[in-house]
Design a protein around this motif. Structure first.
Motif, PDB file in Angstrom:
ATOM      1  N   GLY A 170      20.466  23.784  75.288  1.00  0.00           N
ATOM      2  CA  GLY A 170      19.417  24.776  75.487  1.00  0.00           C
ATOM      3  C   GLY A 170      18.020  24.194  75.507  1.00  0.00           C
ATOM      4  N   SER A 171      17.888  22.884  75.250  1.00  0.00           N
ATOM      5  CA  SER A 171      16.562  22.269  75.164  1.00  0.00           C
ATOM      6  C   SER A 171      15.750  22.436  76.442  1.00  0.00           C
ATOM      7  N   ILE A 172      14.456  22.665  76.245  1.00  0.00           N
ATOM      8  CA  ILE A 172      13.479  22.645  77.340  1.00  0.00           C
ATOM      9  C   ILE A 172      12.534  21.491  77.016  1.00  0.00           C
ATOM     10  N   ILE A 173      12.502  20.495  77.893  1.00  0.00           N
ATOM     11  CA  ILE A 173      11.798  19.244  77.619  1.00  0.00           C
ATOM     12  C   ILE A 173      10.595  19.108  78.539  1.00  0.00           C
ATOM     13  N   ALA A 174       9.414  18.944  77.962  1.00  0.00           N
ATOM     14  CA  ALA A 174       8.187  18.757  78.740  1.00  0.00           C
ATOM     15  C   ALA A 174       7.830  17.274  78.772  1.00  0.00           C
ATOM     16  N   LEU A 175       7.616  16.760  79.994  1.00  0.00           N
ATOM     17  CA  LEU A 175       7.289  15.348  80.166  1.00  0.00           C
ATOM     18  C   LEU A 175       6.017  15.191  80.993  1.00  0.00           C
ATOM     19  N   PRO A 176       5.111  14.297  80.600  1.00  0.00           N
ATOM     20  CA  PRO A 176       3.959  14.000  81.449  1.00  0.00           C
ATOM     21  C   PRO A 176       4.416  13.178  82.652  1.00  0.00           C
ATOM     22  N   VAL A 177       3.604  13.133  83.681  1.00  0.00           N
ATOM     23  CA  VAL A 177       3.902  12.277  84.832  1.00  0.00           C
ATOM     24  C   VAL A 177       3.129  10.976  84.638  1.00  0.00           C
ATOM     25  N   ASN A 178       3.858   9.913  84.278  1.00  0.00           N
ATOM     26  CA  ASN A 178       3.230   8.603  84.091  1.00  0.00           C
ATOM     27  C   ASN A 178       4.253   7.496  84.311  1.00  0.00           C
ATOM     28  N   ASP A 179       3.816   6.258  84.236  1.00  0.00           N
ATOM     29  CA  ASP A 179       4.678   5.115  84.521  1.00  0.00           C
ATOM     30  C   ASP A 179       5.855   5.016  83.550  1.00  0.00           C
ATOM     31  N   VAL A 180       5.618   5.339  82.283  1.00  0.00           N
ATOM     32  CA  VAL A 180       6.685   5.235  81.271  1.00  0.00           C
ATOM     33  C   VAL A 180       7.797   6.235  81.570  1.00  0.00           C
ATOM     34  N   VAL A 181       7.409   7.468  81.879  1.00  0.00           N
ATOM     35  CA  VAL A 181       8.408   8.499  82.195  1.00  0.00           C
ATOM     36  C   VAL A 181       9.182   8.109  83.454  1.00  0.00           C
ATOM     37  N   GLU A 182       8.472   7.655  84.467  1.00  0.00           N
ATOM     38  CA  GLU A 182       9.142   7.239  85.709  1.00  0.00           C
ATOM     39  C   GLU A 182      10.160   6.130  85.443  1.00  0.00           C
ATOM     40  N   LYS A 183       9.799   5.192  84.591  1.00  0.00           N
ATOM     41  CA  LYS A 183      10.686   4.061  84.286  1.00  0.00           C
ATOM     42  C   LYS A 183      11.920   4.515  83.509  1.00  0.00           C
ATOM     43  N   GLU A 184      11.723   5.414  82.553  1.00  0.00           N
ATOM     44  CA  GLU A 184      12.828   5.806  81.669  1.00  0.00           C
ATOM     45  C   GLU A 184      13.622   7.016  82.168  1.00  0.00           C
ATOM     46  N   LEU A 185      13.119   7.701  83.196  1.00  0.00           N
ATOM     47  CA  LEU A 185      13.757   8.943  83.642  1.00  0.00           C
ATOM     48  C   LEU A 185      15.231   8.785  84.019  1.00  0.00           C
ATOM     49  N   PRO A 186      15.627   7.751  84.786  1.00  0.00           N
ATOM     50  CA  PRO A 186      17.059   7.628  85.105  1.00  0.00           C
ATOM     51  C   PRO A 186      17.935   7.520  83.858  1.00  0.00           C
ATOM     52  N   VAL A 187      17.461   6.790  82.849  1.00  0.00           N
ATOM     53  CA  VAL A 187      18.228   6.633  81.611  1.00  0.00           C
ATOM     54  C   VAL A 187      18.241   7.950  80.827  1.00  0.00           C
ATOM     55  N   ILE A 188      17.117   8.659  80.840  1.00  0.00           N
ATOM     56  CA  ILE A 188      17.041   9.967  80.165  1.00  0.00           C
ATOM     57  C   ILE A 188      18.061  10.932  80.763  1.00  0.00           C
ATOM     58  N   ILE A 189      18.104  10.978  82.080  1.00  0.00           N
ATOM     59  CA  ILE A 189      19.058  11.874  82.759  1.00  0.00           C
ATOM     60  C   ILE A 189      20.488  11.489  82.415  1.00  0.00           C
ATOM     61  N   ASN A 190      20.782  10.191  82.451  1.00  0.00           N
ATOM     62  CA  ASN A 190      22.134   9.724  82.101  1.00  0.00           C
ATOM     63  C   ASN A 190      22.496  10.097  80.669  1.00  0.00           C
ATOM     64  N   PHE A 191      21.534   9.958  79.766  1.00  0.00           N
ATOM     65  CA  PHE A 191      21.777  10.279  78.352  1.00  0.00           C
ATOM     66  C   PHE A 191      22.088  11.768  78.180  1.00  0.00           C
ATOM     67  N   ILE A 192      21.266  12.620  78.799  1.00  0.00           N
ATOM     68  CA  ILE A 192      21.477  14.073  78.676  1.00  0.00           C
ATOM     69  C   ILE A 192      22.842  14.472  79.245  1.00  0.00           C
ATOM     70  N   GLN A 193      23.151  13.967  80.429  1.00  0.00           N
ATOM     71  CA  GLN A 193      24.436  14.304  81.053  1.00  0.00           C
ATOM     72  C   GLN A 193      25.605  13.711  80.269  1.00  0.00           C
ATOM     73  N   GLY A 194      25.389  12.549  79.663  1.00  0.00           N
ATOM     74  CA  GLY A 194      26.429  11.927  78.844  1.00  0.00           C
ATOM     75  C   GLY A 194      26.774  12.747  77.616  1.00  0.00           C
ATOM     76  N   LYS A 195      25.842  13.602  77.183  1.00  0.00           N
ATOM     77  CA  LYS A 195      26.088  14.514  76.061  1.00  0.00           C
ATOM     78  C   LYS A 195      26.831  15.775  76.503  1.00  0.00           C
ATOM     79  N   GLY A 196      27.093  15.863  77.814  1.00  0.00           N
ATOM     80  CA  GLY A 196      27.837  17.013  78.334  1.00  0.00           C
ATOM     81  C   GLY A 196      26.975  18.178  78.763  1.00  0.00           C
ATOM     82  N   TYR A 197      25.647  17.967  78.869  1.00  0.00           N
ATOM     83  CA  TYR A 197      24.756  19.040  79.262  1.00  0.00           C
ATOM     84  C   TYR A 197      24.469  19.007  80.761  1.00  0.00           C
ATOM     85  N   VAL A 198      24.363  20.192  81.341  1.00  0.00           N
ATOM     86  CA  VAL A 198      23.965  20.334  82.745  1.00  0.00           C
ATOM     87  C   VAL A 198      22.442  20.427  82.795  1.00  0.00           C
TER      88      VAL A 198
END
Length: 280
Positions: A239-267
């Motif tokens: 149910g989490s709603i996650i707010a992220l700024p648009v910056n270089d760090v987020v861009e770099k980590e976003l693929p891993v963040i998505i993989n982590f969230i989906q790996g927990k079984g969340y859509v």
């Protein structure tokens, strides 16, 4: 006068005959093996609705339940001549306490039973979102871009394209006149079904502006500051709603963040589907 009473009698007889025929058909249907089987299986297929959770000025949406539609199921099966579970027809059951049209509350999460998460990208002024677009397209997910007035003025065509691609455009601007202009563009030109506002904490004035235009106000339960992946890992839940700024760090980590969230079984999906009380 005699003819008048004869006509009345004839009409009464026809109506009575129709009534008896309908009642007889109803009794026959109730005794039909197909209807008996539908009624037997009805409870097994029933899903109870889940009420929205309201606490002071905050709300977490509920979830619609479902019931077997006896008549439609019977009519469908009667055409094939036998009871078939795969032909059951359902009708939705709205929660008794619903988030629908509750524009005067802050939405702080999606319903955890839906196992969904939403990503909100906070887009300001000259932010370039091309890299983020590329990543979410590769990952085949839908996201939410909450934008301010300056970005929207320069990129309204891009905003409408994002809506067409089933992403959500939210409103960061709480100056009423500008808010109204953006909201009109988003809903009328972009054809976005719902409007969304953003607050990091409760603000009655912003909530009133948002509510007057029938927009939902979101307060995310995770607001990323400096270390996106570690902050999300620490606080992520269904149910989490996650707010992220648009910056270089987020861009770099976003693929891993998505993989982590989906790996927990969340859509991961946009706010419209995440918060909609109908199952998606």
């Amino acid at each position: 006068m005699k003819k008048f009473f004869e006509c009345i009698g004839m009409i009464t007889l026809v109506c009575f005959s129709f009534f008896v025929t309908e009642k007889t058909a109803g009794v026959v249907k109730e005794m039909d093996d197909i209807m008996i089987e539908i009624k037997k299986s009805e409870k097994k297929h029933q899903v109870d609705s889940i009420n929205a959770v309201i606490e002071n000025d905050t709300i977490i949406p509920g979830i619609y339940g479902k019931r077997v539609d006896q008549k439609k199921s019977y009519d469908k099966m009667k055409r094939v001549g036998s009871y078939q579970e795969s032909l059951l027809v359902y009708k939705n059951e709205k929660p008794k306490i619903s988030a629908e049209n509750q524009y005067d509350k802050y939405i702080i999460s999606g319903n955890p039973k839906k196992n969904m998460v939403s990503l909100i990208f906070l887009v300001n002024d000259n932010n370039n979102i091309e890299k983020i677009e590329e990543i979410i397209k590769q990952k085949n997910i839908k996201a939410n871009f909450f934008v301010n007035k300056d970005w929207f003025e320069k990129n309204n065509t891009k905003a409408l394209e994002l809506i067409e691609e089933e992403h959500i455009i939210g409103n960061l601007n709480m100056e009423e006149e500008t808010f109204t202009w953006m909201d009109t563009m988003i809903k009328n030109l972009g054809k976005q079904k719902e409007g969304f506002c953003y607050n990091i904490q409760q603000n009655k004035k912003d909530l009133q502006i948002c509510s007057r235009k029938k927009n939902y106000t979101i307060i995310p339960n995770i607001v990323v500051q400096t270390n996106p992946l570690s902050e999300i890992k620490k606080s992520l839940s269904a149910g989490s709603i996650i707010a992220l700024p648009v910056n270089d760090v987020v861009e770099k980590e976003l693929p891993v963040i998505i993989n982590f969230i989906q790996g927990k079984g969340y859509v991961i999906d946009n706010l419209y589907y995440h918060l909609n009380e109908l199952e998606h």
